[in-house]
Design an enzyme around this catalytic site. Sequence first.
Site, PDB file in Angstrom:
ATOM      1  N   ASP A   1     -14.286 -16.187   7.655  1.00 16.97           N
ATOM      2  CA  ASP A   1     -12.891 -15.898   7.344  1.00 16.97           C
ATOM      3  C   ASP A   1     -12.150 -15.743   8.671  1.00 16.97           C
ATOM      4  OD1 ASP A   1     -10.469 -14.765   6.758  1.00 16.97           O
ATOM      5  OD2 ASP A   1     -11.236 -13.293   5.328  1.00 16.97           O
TER       6      ASP A   1
ATOM      7  N   TYR B   1     -12.640  -7.125   5.774  1.00 18.73           N
ATOM      8  CA  TYR B   1     -11.442  -7.261   4.930  1.00 18.73           C
ATOM      9  C   TYR B   1     -11.241  -8.738   4.630  1.00 18.73           C
ATOM     10  CZ  TYR B   1      -6.771  -7.345   3.111  1.00 18.73           C
ATOM     11  OH  TYR B   1      -5.690  -7.577   2.286  1.00 18.73           O
TER      12      TYR B   1
ATOM     13  N   TYR C   1       0.808  -1.223   0.000  1.00 13.18           N
ATOM     14  CA  TYR C   1       0.000   0.000   0.000  1.00 13.18           C
ATOM     15  C   TYR C   1       0.842   1.274   0.000  1.00 13.18           C
ATOM     16  CZ  TYR C   1      -3.027  -3.735   1.652  1.00 13.18           C
ATOM     17  OH  TYR C   1      -3.677  -4.919   1.808  1.00 13.18           O
TER      18      TYR C   1
HETATM   19  C1  LIG Z   1      -4.840 -10.991   5.866  1.00 16.79           C
HETATM   20  C2  LIG Z   1      -6.215 -11.396   5.632  1.00 16.79           C
HETATM   21  C3  LIG Z   1      -6.625 -11.925   4.385  1.00 16.79           C
HETATM   22  C4  LIG Z   1      -5.684 -12.053   3.213  1.00 16.79           C
HETATM   23  O1  LIG Z   1      -4.635 -12.926   3.461  1.00 16.79           O
HETATM   24  P1  LIG Z   1      -3.293 -12.830   2.567  1.00 16.79           P
HETATM   25  O2  LIG Z   1      -2.481 -13.985   3.027  1.00 16.79           O
HETATM   26  O3  LIG Z   1      -2.683 -11.491   2.884  1.00 16.79           O
HETATM   27  O4  LIG Z   1      -3.711 -12.927   1.158  1.00 16.79           O
HETATM   28  C5  LIG Z   1      -7.946 -12.304   4.255  1.00 16.79           C
HETATM   29  N1  LIG Z   1      -8.822 -12.188   5.272  1.00 16.79           N
HETATM   30  C6  LIG Z   1      -8.472 -11.698   6.478  1.00 16.79           C
HETATM   31  C7  LIG Z   1      -9.483 -11.626   7.583  1.00 16.79           C
HETATM   32  C8  LIG Z   1      -7.157 -11.261   6.708  1.00 16.79           C
HETATM   33  O5  LIG Z   1      -6.821 -10.752   7.884  1.00 16.79           O
END
Ligand SMILES: *Cc1c(COP(=O)(O)O)cnc(C)c1O
Length: 433
Positions: free
Chosen positions: A252, A150, A22
Site C-alpha cells: 500500500d 493503516y 473523525y
Molecule cells: C490515506 C490512506 C488510505 C486510504 O485512502 P483514502 O483515499 O483516504 O480512502 C489507505 N492506505 C494508506 C497507506 C493511506 O495513507
Amino acid sequence: MSPQTPTEQQLQFDQEHIWHPYTSMTSPLPVYPVVSASGVRLTLADGRELIDGMASWWSAIHGYNHPVLNQAITEQLSRMSHVMFGGITHQPAIELAETLISITADNLQHVFFADSGSVGVEVALKMAIQYWHAQDKTSKSKMLTVRNGYHGDTFGAMAVTDPEGSMHSLYKDILPKHFFADAPNCWRNDNREIAHNATQLHKVLEQHHDEIAAIILEPIVQGAGGMRIYCPEYLQAVRAYCDEYDVLLILDEIATGFGRTGKLFGYEHADIQADILVVGKALTGGYMTLAATLCSSKVAHGISQNQGVLMHGPTFMANPLACSVANANLALLLNADWQSNIQRIEHMLRKKLSVCGTLPMVKDVRVIGAIGIIEMQHPVDMESIQREFVNAGIWVRPFGKLVYMMPPYIISDNDLTTLCTSIIKVITQQSPS
Ligand SMILES: *Cc1c(COP(=O)(O)O)cnc(C)c1O
C-alpha cells in the site's frame, strides 16, 4: 471572483450538521474556514495566511492552485468531465496507465483505476482472494498484516488496519478476521529487532499459510497507524517469506508513493517487487480523488483464466478529469529533479528538528524524505494545539502523540524553517512528561 467567505450562520450550520473526519456531531472540534490556497499557503476567511505542513494529507505535492495542473483540468473539463468506463475508454486513462506501468517495478503490468485509496485497497484484497480462488485454493482467503498499519476506512480496508486504531472491537462481529503480526520495529537498524520481528511474522505464515492469500503492508513508513519508519531489511524478509510460502505481497503505497520517502516508491528502499501495488493520495497532486491498483501478469492472468473477471467497477472509475490532472501531476514530478529536492527537504528537516530530541515533552524525532515526525510523551490537546499552530501562521494537524509534517515538495527553505521553528515553539509550551 468574489471570495467564498462563509457567514457566521453557515459556520454554525457546519458545526451542527456536517461531519468532519473523525469527529463528534455533538461536541465537534472547531474548524477553520479556508477561502483560497496557493503554493504552500492556505488563506483563512479572516485574511490570515498559513504555511501548509500537511499537503492536504500527503496529496498536494506541487502545492495549491498550480498553473499547470489548473490548465490540465480546465482543458479536460472543456472536452468531457466524465464518461462511464464500462465499454468505453479514453486517452487520459490510457496515458496514465502507461505512465504508472513504466514508473513502477517491471512485473506490474495491469492497472485498475479506483475512486479513492480505500477502494483501491478493497480492489487489491479482492484481486488476491480471486487469484487463489481461480487456482482452486479457496482456503487462501485471509490476509496477514502487521499492527500499527493503516489501509483506509471501508470495511475490507479497516479489517487489515491496526485493530485498536480502527476500533475493531466495535465491529468485531462484522469484520473479517485476519492475521496480525507485531509491527516492524527496526528503523534504527537494530539487527536483533529485525530478526525478532521477522521471525514472529514467519511463525504466523508457517502455521497458517494455507489460509493466507496475501500479506499487506505500507512499505518503509506506517502512516496514519503511528507514523513509524522501519528498515528495508524487514521488507526484504517479508518478500522472501511470501515466495517461500506462496503468498502474494500487497504494498500500500498510497501515502509513501511519488517521492515522499526519498525514493519514487517506498519499496525501492528494499529493492523488492510487490505482486499488487496500490497508489492514491499524491496521484492527482491533491486535485481530485483517484487511486490505482496495479498487479503482475501472474495475478491478472490467474484471475482471468476460465473466463474469470475482476468483480469491481465504480461509477466514477478512471474519471477523465482526475486522470488528466494525474497525467500533468506526474509529468511535473518526473520532469523535475525531484530526488535532490526531497533530499533538500530531508536535510532541512533533520537539521531543524534535531533540537527537539532533547525537549522533555518529546519522546522521539523521526525523519525520512519529506516527512518529519515528532512523537510527544503524551497525547496533545487537539483544539488548543491547533489554535496555537494557526496563531503561529502554520497548518499542522497532529493526532494522538504525533505532531508531524509532510509539506508540499515546492516548499522553500525559508518557509520550511518557519514551519519547523513554529512547531518547536508551540510544542515547547506543552507540559513536559
Ligand atoms: C490515506 C490512506 C488510505 C486510504 O485512502 P483514502 O483515499 O483516504 O480512502 C489507505 N492506505 C494508506 C497507506 C493511506 O495513507
